[in-house]
Write a protein that holds these residues in place. Structure first.
Motif, PDB file in Angstrom:
ATOM      1  N   MET A   1     -14.002  57.961  13.906  1.00  0.00           N
ATOM      2  CA  MET A   1     -13.548  56.016  13.239  1.00  0.00           C
ATOM      3  C   MET A   1     -13.280  55.407  12.394  1.00  0.00           C
ATOM      4  SD  MET A   1     -16.785  54.755  10.896  1.00  0.00           S
ATOM      5  CE  MET A   1     -16.035  54.630   8.816  1.00  0.00           C
ATOM      6  N   ARG A   2     -11.989  54.373  13.080  1.00  0.00           N
ATOM      7  CA  ARG A   2     -10.892  54.038  12.387  1.00  0.00           C
ATOM      8  C   ARG A   2     -11.324  53.601  10.861  1.00  0.00           C
ATOM      9  NH1 ARG A   2      -6.920  52.665  17.694  1.00  0.00           N
ATOM     10  NH2 ARG A   2      -7.660  53.752  18.677  1.00  0.00           N
ATOM     11  N   LEU A   3      -9.356  54.179   9.816  1.00  0.00           N
ATOM     12  CA  LEU A   3     -10.074  53.309   8.640  1.00  0.00           C
ATOM     13  C   LEU A   3      -9.206  51.580   8.358  1.00  0.00           C
ATOM     14  CD1 LEU A   3      -9.672  56.419   6.241  1.00  0.00           C
ATOM     15  CD2 LEU A   3     -12.092  55.614   6.593  1.00  0.00           C
ATOM     16  N   LEU A   4      -8.541  52.059   9.438  1.00  0.00           N
ATOM     17  CA  LEU A   4      -7.863  50.647   9.797  1.00  0.00           C
ATOM     18  C   LEU A   4      -7.661  49.061  10.667  1.00  0.00           C
ATOM     19  CD1 LEU A   4      -4.569  51.965   8.663  1.00  0.00           C
ATOM     20  CD2 LEU A   4      -6.254  50.848   7.044  1.00  0.00           C
ATOM     21  N   THR A   5      -7.709  48.540  10.513  1.00  0.00           N
ATOM     22  CA  THR A   5      -7.889  48.333  11.807  1.00  0.00           C
ATOM     23  C   THR A   5      -7.332  47.631  13.068  1.00  0.00           C
ATOM     24  OG1 THR A   5      -9.499  45.554  12.616  1.00  0.00           O
ATOM     25  CG2 THR A   5      -6.760  45.397  10.912  1.00  0.00           C
ATOM     26  N   GLN A   6      -7.779  47.199  14.010  1.00  0.00           N
ATOM     27  CA  GLN A   6      -6.649  47.567  14.981  1.00  0.00           C
ATOM     28  C   GLN A   6      -6.936  46.316  15.745  1.00  0.00           C
ATOM     29  OE1 GLN A   6      -4.767  50.663  15.922  1.00  0.00           O
ATOM     30  NE2 GLN A   6      -6.029  51.061  13.809  1.00  0.00           N
ATOM     31  N   ASP A   7      -7.302  44.498  14.441  1.00  0.00           N
ATOM     32  CA  ASP A   7      -6.716  43.802  15.215  1.00  0.00           C
ATOM     33  C   ASP A   7      -5.935  43.533  15.408  1.00  0.00           C
ATOM     34  OD1 ASP A   7      -9.172  40.988  14.205  1.00  0.00           O
ATOM     35  OD2 ASP A   7      -6.995  41.529  14.226  1.00  0.00           O
ATOM     36  N   LYS A   8      -5.699  42.805  16.814  1.00  0.00           N
ATOM     37  CA  LYS A   8      -4.559  42.194  17.431  1.00  0.00           C
ATOM     38  C   LYS A   8      -3.549  41.348  16.316  1.00  0.00           C
ATOM     39  CE  LYS A   8      -6.138  38.469  20.094  1.00  0.00           C
ATOM     40  NZ  LYS A   8      -6.415  37.634  21.637  1.00  0.00           N
ATOM     41  N   PHE A   9      -4.750  40.770  15.781  1.00  0.00           N
ATOM     42  CA  PHE A   9      -4.025  39.331  14.587  1.00  0.00           C
ATOM     43  C   PHE A   9      -3.324  39.939  13.964  1.00  0.00           C
ATOM     44  CE2 PHE A   9      -7.165  37.208  17.260  1.00  0.00           C
ATOM     45  CZ  PHE A   9      -6.827  35.990  17.656  1.00  0.00           C
ATOM     46  N   VAL A  10      -4.064  41.364  13.091  1.00  0.00           N
ATOM     47  CA  VAL A  10      -3.558  41.579  11.940  1.00  0.00           C
ATOM     48  C   VAL A  10      -2.040  42.746  12.164  1.00  0.00           C
ATOM     49  CG1 VAL A  10      -4.033  43.187  10.023  1.00  0.00           C
ATOM     50  CG2 VAL A  10      -5.702  42.185  10.900  1.00  0.00           C
ATOM     51  N   LYS A  12       0.057  41.807  13.664  1.00  0.00           N
ATOM     52  CA  LYS A  12       1.672  40.478  14.032  1.00  0.00           C
ATOM     53  C   LYS A  12       1.331  40.130  11.985  1.00  0.00           C
ATOM     54  CE  LYS A  12      -0.327  36.746  17.173  1.00  0.00           C
ATOM     55  NZ  LYS A  12      -1.288  36.037  17.074  1.00  0.00           N
ATOM     56  N   LEU A  13       0.872  41.175  10.944  1.00  0.00           N
ATOM     57  CA  LEU A  13       1.271  40.900   9.864  1.00  0.00           C
ATOM     58  C   LEU A  13       2.027  42.387   9.744  1.00  0.00           C
ATOM     59  CD1 LEU A  13      -1.553  39.490   8.350  1.00  0.00           C
ATOM     60  CD2 LEU A  13       0.695  38.312   9.196  1.00  0.00           C
ATOM     61  N   SER A  14       2.909  42.707   9.103  1.00  0.00           N
ATOM     62  CA  SER A  14       3.857  43.415   7.924  1.00  0.00           C
ATOM     63  C   SER A  14       3.531  43.679   6.832  1.00  0.00           C
ATOM     64  CB  SER A  14       5.747  43.170   8.895  1.00  0.00           C
ATOM     65  OG  SER A  14       5.931  44.680   8.209  1.00  0.00           O
ATOM     66  N   LEU A  15       3.622  44.586   6.232  1.00  0.00           N
ATOM     67  CA  LEU A  15       3.262  44.986   4.407  1.00  0.00           C
ATOM     68  C   LEU A  15       4.481  44.981   3.987  1.00  0.00           C
ATOM     69  CD1 LEU A  15       0.357  47.031   4.497  1.00  0.00           C
ATOM     70  CD2 LEU A  15       0.217  45.340   3.942  1.00  0.00           C
ATOM     71  N   ALA A  16       5.658  45.003   5.025  1.00  0.00           N
ATOM     72  CA  ALA A  16       7.174  44.985   4.225  1.00  0.00           C
ATOM     73  C   ALA A  16       7.347  43.869   3.728  1.00  0.00           C
ATOM     74  CB  ALA A  16       8.269  45.818   5.045  1.00  0.00           C
ATOM     75  N   HIS A  17       6.539  42.396   4.497  1.00  0.00           N
ATOM     76  CA  HIS A  17       6.670  41.447   3.709  1.00  0.00           C
ATOM     77  C   HIS A  17       5.993  40.999   3.176  1.00  0.00           C
ATOM     78  CE1 HIS A  17       6.661  36.486   4.508  1.00  0.00           C
ATOM     79  NE2 HIS A  17       7.448  36.235   5.428  1.00  0.00           N
ATOM     80  N   PRO A  18       6.573  40.393   1.300  1.00  0.00           N
ATOM     81  CA  PRO A  18       5.645  40.133   0.173  1.00  0.00           C
ATOM     82  C   PRO A  18       4.750  39.421   0.438  1.00  0.00           C
ATOM     83  CG  PRO A  18       8.899  39.596   0.099  1.00  0.00           C
ATOM     84  CD  PRO A  18       7.803  40.290   1.619  1.00  0.00           C
TER      85      PRO A  18
END
Length: 166
Positions: A1-10, A12-18
């Motif tokens: 079971m994966r804890l984090l989503t593998q959604d293609k839209f997510v 596209k985002l970066s946690l480094a981007h504030p």
């Protein structure tokens, strides 16, 4: 079971981007299941810190967070190409902040606020459901959770009233 989503839209985002970092609730919105609940959990330490402030400062921070959320959520939705994706949870963070306005300190009050907020956010009674369906953009993403927070705030304050003042 994966804890984090593998959604293609997510992806596209970066946690480094504030902006993305905030919209994703410091990463909690990337949860594979129940990202809104994890986003609300991410708000708990913020609320605990804010409860040490004066009511005026608490309200100022909450209002700034809400107003900034219109931009944060809207920009992130545009970057994803999806309106109100479940991973965008800044609205849940602000919703819990609203719920806990002037709440007494203590685990029981925080737990009550958390449960009430999740209830109203998930059930979406009128007019929350109507706003969620009809209002778009960053304002639309935020407004249903703002109203769920107001409903929850009323619930917490009624509980305080009946416990302490009657």
């Amino acid at each position: 079971m994966r804890l984090l989503t593998q959604d293609k839209f997510v992806k596209k985002l970066s946690l480094a981007h504030p902006i993305h970092f905030l919209a994703l609730g410091f990463g909690s919105g990337k949860a594979a299941k129940a990202p809104g609940t994890f986003g609300t959990l991410a708000a708990v330490p913020i609320v605990l810190l804010m409860q040490q402030l004066s009511l005026t400062n608490y309200l100022i921070i909450t209002c700034i967070s809400m107003l900034a959320g219109f931009y944060i959520c809207g920009k992130t939705a545009r970057d994803m190409g999806v309106h109100d994706h479940g991973a965008i949870v800044w609205d849940e963070v602000v919703g819990l902040m609203i719920t806990m306005i002037a709440a007494p300190l203590g685990f029981i009050w925080l737990a009550l606020g958390f449960v009430l907020f999740r209830f109203f956010d998930i059930i979406k009674p009128w007019p929350i459901r109507w706003l969620d369906a009809k209002v778009h953009g960053g304002f639309g993403i935020m407004i249903d959770d703002v109203l769920a927070g107001v409903f929850s705030l009323i619930g917490v304050q009624l509980a305080v009233y009946y416990l302490y003042l009657t």
